[in-house]
Design a protein around this motif. Structure first.
Motif, PDB file in Angstrom:
ATOM      1  N   VAL A  67       0.844  -1.206   0.014  1.00  7.90           N
ATOM      2  CA  VAL A  67      -0.077  -0.002   0.056  1.00  7.90           C
ATOM      3  C   VAL A  67       0.783   1.424   0.049  1.00  7.90           C
ATOM      4  O   VAL A  67       2.066   1.109   0.453  1.00  7.90           O
ATOM      5  CB  VAL A  67      -0.887   0.011   1.217  1.00  7.90           C
ATOM      6  N   ALA A  68       0.527   2.459  -0.678  1.00  2.00           N
ATOM      7  CA  ALA A  68       1.107   3.592  -0.781  1.00  2.00           C
ATOM      8  C   ALA A  68       1.267   4.529   0.441  1.00  2.00           C
ATOM      9  O   ALA A  68       2.058   5.236   0.414  1.00  2.00           O
ATOM     10  CB  ALA A  68       0.569   4.396  -1.974  1.00  2.00           C
ATOM     11  N   GLN A  69       0.278   4.196   1.229  1.00  3.24           N
ATOM     12  CA  GLN A  69       0.387   5.158   2.400  1.00  3.24           C
ATOM     13  C   GLN A  69       0.102   4.243   3.689  1.00  3.24           C
ATOM     14  O   GLN A  69      -0.545   3.402   3.868  1.00  3.24           O
ATOM     15  CB  GLN A  69      -1.056   6.040   2.385  1.00  3.24           C
ATOM     16  N   GLU A  70       0.944   4.713   4.752  1.00  2.78           N
ATOM     17  CA  GLU A  70       0.947   3.985   6.107  1.00  2.78           C
ATOM     18  C   GLU A  70      -0.480   3.839   6.565  1.00  2.78           C
ATOM     19  O   GLU A  70      -0.504   2.829   7.171  1.00  2.78           O
ATOM     20  CB  GLU A  70       1.901   4.517   6.913  1.00  2.78           C
ATOM     21  N   GLY A  71      -1.341   4.825   6.678  1.00  2.00           N
ATOM     22  CA  GLY A  71      -2.658   4.710   7.312  1.00  2.00           C
ATOM     23  C   GLY A  71      -3.496   3.630   6.648  1.00  2.00           C
ATOM     24  O   GLY A  71      -4.454   2.945   7.261  1.00  2.00           O
ATOM     25  N   LEU A  72      -3.239   3.307   5.353  1.00  2.00           N
ATOM     26  CA  LEU A  72      -3.866   2.045   4.828  1.00  2.00           C
ATOM     27  C   LEU A  72      -3.920   0.748   5.327  1.00  2.00           C
ATOM     28  O   LEU A  72      -4.372  -0.243   5.258  1.00  2.00           O
ATOM     29  CB  LEU A  72      -3.637   1.944   3.268  1.00  2.00           C
ATOM     30  N   ILE A  73      -2.556   0.645   6.113  1.00  2.00           N
ATOM     31  CA  ILE A  73      -2.410  -0.694   6.733  1.00  2.00           C
ATOM     32  C   ILE A  73      -3.582  -1.015   7.834  1.00  2.00           C
ATOM     33  O   ILE A  73      -3.944  -2.203   7.955  1.00  2.00           O
ATOM     34  CB  ILE A  73      -0.892  -0.605   7.529  1.00  2.00           C
ATOM     35  N   ASP A  74      -4.137   0.090   8.365  1.00  2.00           N
ATOM     36  CA  ASP A  74      -5.180  -0.159   9.416  1.00  2.00           C
ATOM     37  C   ASP A  74      -6.472  -0.773   8.345  1.00  2.00           C
ATOM     38  O   ASP A  74      -7.253  -1.603   8.967  1.00  2.00           O
ATOM     39  CB  ASP A  74      -5.812   1.327   9.820  1.00  2.00           C
ATOM     40  N   SER A  75      -6.651  -0.375   7.169  1.00  2.00           N
ATOM     41  CA  SER A  75      -7.623  -0.731   6.405  1.00  2.00           C
ATOM     42  C   SER A  75      -7.378  -2.424   6.025  1.00  2.00           C
ATOM     43  O   SER A  75      -8.240  -3.164   5.993  1.00  2.00           O
ATOM     44  CB  SER A  75      -7.858  -0.106   5.181  1.00  2.00           C
ATOM     45  N   VAL A  76      -6.138  -2.663   5.981  1.00  2.00           N
ATOM     46  CA  VAL A  76      -5.469  -3.915   5.476  1.00  2.00           C
ATOM     47  C   VAL A  76      -5.996  -4.704   6.749  1.00  2.00           C
ATOM     48  O   VAL A  76      -6.410  -5.922   6.777  1.00  2.00           O
ATOM     49  CB  VAL A  76      -4.051  -3.887   5.207  1.00  2.00           C
ATOM     50  N   ALA A  77      -5.735  -4.385   7.961  1.00  2.00           N
ATOM     51  CA  ALA A  77      -5.834  -5.071   9.009  1.00  2.00           C
ATOM     52  C   ALA A  77      -7.358  -5.463   9.436  1.00  2.00           C
ATOM     53  O   ALA A  77      -7.753  -6.565   9.642  1.00  2.00           O
ATOM     54  CB  ALA A  77      -5.274  -4.156  10.506  1.00  2.00           C
ATOM     55  N   ALA A  78      -8.346  -4.514   8.900  1.00  2.00           N
ATOM     56  CA  ALA A  78      -9.576  -4.749   9.376  1.00  2.00           C
ATOM     57  C   ALA A  78     -10.250  -5.850   8.284  1.00  2.00           C
ATOM     58  O   ALA A  78     -11.292  -6.375   8.249  1.00  2.00           O
ATOM     59  CB  ALA A  78     -10.479  -3.378   9.039  1.00  2.00           C
ATOM     60  N   ILE A  79      -9.666  -5.632   6.965  1.00  2.00           N
ATOM     61  CA  ILE A  79     -10.246  -6.606   5.770  1.00  2.00           C
ATOM     62  C   ILE A  79      -9.527  -7.917   6.012  1.00  2.00           C
ATOM     63  O   ILE A  79     -10.400  -9.039   5.960  1.00  2.00           O
ATOM     64  CB  ILE A  79      -9.999  -6.065   4.501  1.00  2.00           C
ATOM     65  N   SER A  80      -8.221  -7.954   5.647  1.00  2.00           N
ATOM     66  CA  SER A  80      -7.730  -9.406   5.690  1.00  2.00           C
ATOM     67  C   SER A  80      -7.016  -9.851   7.039  1.00  2.00           C
ATOM     68  O   SER A  80      -7.005 -10.978   7.330  1.00  2.00           O
ATOM     69  CB  SER A  80      -6.518  -9.508   4.429  1.00  2.00           C
ATOM     70  N   GLY A  81      -6.582  -8.889   7.825  1.00  2.00           N
ATOM     71  CA  GLY A  81      -5.901  -9.263   9.095  1.00  2.00           C
ATOM     72  C   GLY A  81      -7.091  -9.864   9.934  1.00  2.00           C
ATOM     73  O   GLY A  81      -6.789 -11.045  10.504  1.00  2.00           O
ATOM     74  N   SER A  82      -7.978  -9.156  10.067  1.00  2.00           N
ATOM     75  CA  SER A  82      -9.123  -9.874  10.892  1.00  2.00           C
ATOM     76  C   SER A  82     -10.086 -10.822  10.234  1.00  2.00           C
ATOM     77  O   SER A  82     -10.863 -11.389  10.823  1.00  2.00           O
ATOM     78  CB  SER A  82      -9.978  -8.606  11.569  1.00  2.00           C
ATOM     79  N   GLY A  83      -9.881 -10.756   8.765  1.00  2.00           N
ATOM     80  CA  GLY A  83     -10.877 -11.312   8.138  1.00  2.00           C
ATOM     81  C   GLY A  83     -11.234 -12.788   8.170  1.00  2.00           C
ATOM     82  O   GLY A  83     -12.320 -12.963   8.417  1.00  2.00           O
ATOM     83  N   PRO A  84     -10.223 -13.461   8.495  1.00  2.00           N
ATOM     84  CA  PRO A  84     -10.423 -14.999   8.713  1.00  2.00           C
ATOM     85  C   PRO A  84     -11.481 -15.188   9.917  1.00  2.00           C
ATOM     86  O   PRO A  84     -12.235 -16.068   9.984  1.00  2.00           O
ATOM     87  CB  PRO A  84      -8.964 -15.526   9.269  1.00  2.00           C
ATOM     88  N   ALA A  85     -11.586 -14.057  11.026  1.00  2.00           N
ATOM     89  CA  ALA A  85     -12.427 -14.459  12.006  1.00  2.00           C
ATOM     90  C   ALA A  85     -13.686 -14.056  11.377  1.00  2.00           C
ATOM     91  O   ALA A  85     -14.804 -15.046  11.637  1.00  2.00           O
ATOM     92  CB  ALA A  85     -12.169 -13.363  13.159  1.00  2.00           C
ATOM     93  N   TYR A  86     -14.168 -13.095  10.761  1.00  2.00           N
ATOM     94  CA  TYR A  86     -15.449 -13.130   9.734  1.00  2.00           C
ATOM     95  C   TYR A  86     -16.060 -14.193   9.225  1.00  2.00           C
ATOM     96  O   TYR A  86     -16.902 -14.713   9.191  1.00  2.00           O
ATOM     97  CB  TYR A  86     -15.356 -11.900   9.021  1.00  2.00           C
ATOM     98  N   VAL A  87     -15.102 -14.856   8.492  1.00  2.00           N
ATOM     99  CA  VAL A  87     -15.488 -16.061   7.835  1.00  2.00           C
ATOM    100  C   VAL A  87     -15.628 -17.115   8.693  1.00  2.00           C
ATOM    101  O   VAL A  87     -16.599 -18.175   8.515  1.00  2.00           O
ATOM    102  CB  VAL A  87     -14.100 -16.741   6.859  1.00  2.00           C
ATOM    103  N   PHE A  88     -14.876 -17.499   9.854  1.00  2.00           N
ATOM    104  CA  PHE A  88     -14.935 -18.295  10.783  1.00  2.00           C
ATOM    105  C   PHE A  88     -16.367 -18.244  11.447  1.00  2.00           C
ATOM    106  O   PHE A  88     -17.245 -19.018  11.865  1.00  2.00           O
ATOM    107  CB  PHE A  88     -13.975 -18.498  11.729  1.00  2.00           C
TER     108      PHE A  88
END
Length: 273
Positions: free
Chosen positions: A163-184
């Protein structure tokens, strides 16, 4: 047969669920001699070594990358302890919320002149199976070699995006970092609904998990947009349409998922403060 090159050597600080998931993947791919600093992990086969404290790290050990996988709230003391020993290290942080500026500040508590290069990433637990998804951000001062080493580590346990901006890592965390929990959670709810509709628990679990696996494979292997895949399953007037009318109501999944992701992003920002 040519042997695959070893992954970069690491000092892995913290081997909980996330650190442990990545370590499993790295060991399977051939990790250069590395040190894991963790209070609870059992010993590993040579040439790797588990230590309980920084003092136990061999004096001659110079890792290519120090990977920070401790809890964000506990990072400051660890960083201050690492800094005198590794003042100019390449640090790869997988901690949610902790900004580069906050990590650098904590590092310099231990060594005022330390100049580490800090790259942030957010992987997820499927990394243990080589099916991870990681987002990375590197500051402008990071070299191509440093970025390549970090990407090499994370690519060995799944897919990566920058990602091009550091702040977007928070969005990554919400989508894919935490994402497995949503699928579970979805799997849990499908199982429960199956039992409510008369299926035995084992059959409901098999159906729910197999369906999620198959749908995931289609999403992974086909270039088709997710919305089109959904429409392909939905016959007009059929059972799927009846269910989707409930799930896709404006106050159902569309609102709930958006609100949930916002909550995760906001929590990541809170952890940064």
């Amino acid at each position: 047969m040519t042997k695959s090159p070893l992954l970069p050597s690491i000092l892995l600080v913290g081997c909980g669920k996330m650190g442990g998931a990545m370590l499993e993947g790295w060991l399977a791919h051939g990790l250069a001699p590395s040190v894991i600093m963790d209070r609870h992990l059992p010993e590993l086969p040579a040439p790797h070594r588990v230590v309980r404290t920084l003092d136990a790290i061999p004096a001659e050990f110079k890792p290519d990358v120090i990977l920070l996988a401790v809890k964000p709230q506990k990072a400051n003391g660890v960083l201050a302890e690492l800094a005198p020993r590794f003042p100019n290290a390449t640090l790869l942080s997988v901690m949610a919320g902790r900004t580069i500026a906050s990590l650098l500040k904590a590092y310099r508590v231990g060594h005022a002149a330390a100049s580490p290069i800090i790259i942030r990433s957010m992987p997820n637990t499927p990394s243990a199976l080589g099916a991870g998804m990681s987002g990375l951000y590197a500051p402008p001062e990071a070299s191509e070699k440093q970025k390549k080493q970090c990407e090499q580590l994370l690519s060995a346990v799944g897919e990566t995006v920058w990602v091009a901006q550091e702040g977007l890592i928070d969005s990554v965390a919400a989508i894919s970092g935490s994402g497995p929990a949503y699928v579970f959670l979805l799997a849990e709810l499908l199982e429960q609904a199956g039992v409510e509709q008369g299926l035995d628990a084992k059959t409901a679990r098999t159906l729910a998990r197999g369906t999620i696996y198959g749908a995931g494979q289609m999403l992974h292997q086909l270039p088709t947009d997710a919305a089109e895949l959904r429409r392909n399953v939905t016959s007009p007037g059929g059972t799927t349409e009846a269910a989707l009318k409930v799930l896709m109501a404006s106050d159902a999944w569309p609102q709930a998922v958006s609100t949930a992701i916002s909550a995760a992003v906001n929590r990541a920002k809170e952890l940064a403060s």
